[in-house]
Design an enzyme around this catalytic site. Structure first.
Site, PDB file in Angstrom:
ATOM      1  N   THR A 206      30.515   8.088  61.016  1.00  0.00           N
ATOM      2  CA  THR A 206      29.772   8.869  60.009  1.00  0.00           C
ATOM      3  C   THR A 206      29.284   7.869  59.525  1.00  0.00           C
ATOM      4  OG1 THR A 206      31.667   9.439  57.992  1.00  0.00           O
ATOM      5  CG2 THR A 206      31.246  11.381  60.338  1.00  0.00           C
ATOM      6  N   ASP A 240      35.078  15.305  55.522  1.00  0.00           N
ATOM      7  CA  ASP A 240      36.585  16.573  56.121  1.00  0.00           C
ATOM      8  C   ASP A 240      35.832  18.002  56.576  1.00  0.00           C
ATOM      9  OD1 ASP A 240      38.598  15.440  55.282  1.00  0.00           O
ATOM     10  OD2 ASP A 240      38.389  16.195  52.582  1.00  0.00           O
TER      11      ASP A 240
HETATM   12  P1  ATP Z   1      33.454  12.493  51.519  1.00  0.00           P
HETATM   13  O1  ATP Z   1      34.374  10.763  51.298  1.00  0.00           O
HETATM   14  O2  ATP Z   1      31.713  12.295  50.804  1.00  0.00           O
HETATM   15  O3  ATP Z   1      33.476  13.653  51.844  1.00  0.00           O
HETATM   16  P2  ATP Z   1      32.364  10.660  53.848  1.00  0.00           P
HETATM   17  O4  ATP Z   1      32.465   8.915  53.344  1.00  0.00           O
HETATM   18  O5  ATP Z   1      33.933  10.426  54.389  1.00  0.00           O
HETATM   19  O6  ATP Z   1      32.878  11.442  53.281  1.00  0.00           O
HETATM   20  P3  ATP Z   1      30.279  10.167  54.974  1.00  0.00           P
HETATM   21  O7  ATP Z   1      29.613   9.099  56.640  1.00  0.00           O
HETATM   22  O8  ATP Z   1      29.287  10.123  53.764  1.00  0.00           O
HETATM   23  O9  ATP Z   1      31.445  10.355  54.958  1.00  0.00           O
HETATM   24  O10 ATP Z   1      29.638  11.979  55.416  1.00  0.00           O
HETATM   25  C1  ATP Z   1      29.484  12.624  56.595  1.00  0.00           C
HETATM   26  C2  ATP Z   1      28.980  13.052  57.106  1.00  0.00           C
HETATM   27  O11 ATP Z   1      27.951  14.199  56.312  1.00  0.00           O
HETATM   28  C3  ATP Z   1      27.862  12.769  57.851  1.00  0.00           C
HETATM   29  O12 ATP Z   1      27.947  12.055  59.337  1.00  0.00           O
HETATM   30  C4  ATP Z   1      26.452  13.242  57.950  1.00  0.00           C
HETATM   31  O13 ATP Z   1      26.797  14.712  59.543  1.00  0.00           O
HETATM   32  C5  ATP Z   1      27.368  14.224  56.639  1.00  0.00           C
HETATM   33  N1  ATP Z   1      26.175  13.802  55.079  1.00  0.00           N
HETATM   34  C6  ATP Z   1      26.535  12.811  54.938  1.00  0.00           C
HETATM   35  N2  ATP Z   1      25.725  12.834  53.156  1.00  0.00           N
HETATM   36  C7  ATP Z   1      24.902  13.136  53.749  1.00  0.00           C
HETATM   37  C8  ATP Z   1      23.203  13.787  53.349  1.00  0.00           C
HETATM   38  N3  ATP Z   1      23.031  12.733  52.331  1.00  0.00           N
HETATM   39  N4  ATP Z   1      22.665  14.188  53.945  1.00  0.00           N
HETATM   40  C9  ATP Z   1      22.901  14.720  54.712  1.00  0.00           C
HETATM   41  N5  ATP Z   1      23.774  14.905  55.700  1.00  0.00           N
HETATM   42  C10 ATP Z   1      24.833  14.346  55.168  1.00  0.00           C
END
Ligand code: ATP
Length: 291
Positions: A206, A240
């Protein structure tokens, strides 16, 4: 539709609004307090259930936390296999300063007391083709992944919080490894291998606002799901939400690209709302979302 089984943490998130993060030795009065359901496992179960999949959670809580079970059930999660532990319910003490900075202390508590006999009994009712979702906030991940792969279940594993040894132990049994960008870099550094060299069939990375990438290591193919432009107010639980919706999409036999797009819409919608489990969007909200 296939069932999504989730072996995972259940936490109570305790939020304290504070003027600033307390310094060593300082005593500070909080100006506000909220509590909510959290923990990566509970969040992923709630996301998959809100996405419309049958979801059965395997986990544990301590005494005096019945509301947690009621909350999970209200979202459609089957809680039959959540045990009562002698340890306290896992919880996160989250100090949120007025400038948005936070400091978090987590007590794993009951989450690390999962019982292998109970796990075997629960998974004895799982079917080949069902999905198992795992993260790194409990014990028993390698045992669960091994049993599930023997049954013919598809195992999805979120490598969070990052722990290279824990990943190594489950890697032989999993079908889809879920990583965020930081975890993908940490993993490549600690194993000294590129993602394409890992012995796992599929990897999803992600990419925050930039979306996500599905990598099939055997064919060398990779598919991108573009990010969706939204006004982000709180990204907590985005990963998640993505994992739970991805599992629910695969449980509905969506192809990878379709399941990724489904998960991406749900996660983008989540970041427009404050909160974790309670703020994960429902299937009808995701279907009505026209980015
Ligand atoms: P977190 O720890 O904040 O729950 P993460 O670090 O595990 O998240 P990320 O890659 O930041 O995972 O986000 C997971 C998914 O959420 C991304 O693949 C995207 O689909 C969506 N997402 C996250 N941030 C954004 C944003 N600012 N705008 C649009 N979609 C987002």
């Amino acid at each position: 539709m296939k069932t999504v089984w989730c072996l995972g943490s259940i936490n109570i998130d305790l939020f304290y609004d504070v003027p600033h993060i307390p310094a060593p030795g300082e005593t500070l009065a909080a100006t506000g307090y909220r509590e909510g359901l959290g923990g990566k496992g509970a969040n992923q179960s709630v996301a998959a259930a809100k996405a419309g999949a049958p979801v059965c959670h395997f986990g544990a809580i301590g005494a005096n936390s019945e509301w947690v079970i009621e909350r999970l059930e209200s979202y459609g999660v089957d809680t039959m296999h959540i045990a009562l532990s002698n340890e306290p319910t896992g919880h996160a003490i989250i100090n949120v300063a007025s400038d948005g900075e936070n400091a978090i202390v987590i007590l794993p508590g009951a989450n690390r007391t999962l019982d292998e006999k109970g796990l075997k009994a629960a998974l004895s009712t799982a079917q080949s083709g069902d999905l198992l979702l795992l993260q790194n906030e409990t014990n028993l991940q390698p045992e669960a992944a091994r049993i599930a792969s023997e049954i013919g279940m598809r195992v999805l594993y979120s490598a969070a919080p990052f722990d290279a040894e824990a990943i190594r132990a489950v890697l032989p049994y999993i079908d889809v490894l879920l990583l965020n960008q930081v975890e993908a870099e940490q993993l490549q550094e600690s194993l000294e291998q590129s993602l394409f060299e890992l012995s796992v069939s599929h990897i999803v990375v992600t990419l925050g606002a930039d979306g996500a990438r599905w990598i099939s290591t055997q064919s060398g193919d990779s598919t991108e799901t573009p990010g969706i432009k939204v006004e982000a107010v709180d990204t907590t639980g985005a990963g998640d939400t993505f994992a739970g919706y991805l599992a629910a999409g695969l449980a509905r036999d969506f192809r990878p690209a379709e399941a990724m797009a489904f998960a991406g819409r749900a996660a983008a919608l989540k970041v427009t709302k404050r909160g974790t489990a309670d703020a994960i969007p429902t299937l009808s909200e995701v279907e009505a979302f026209k980015p």
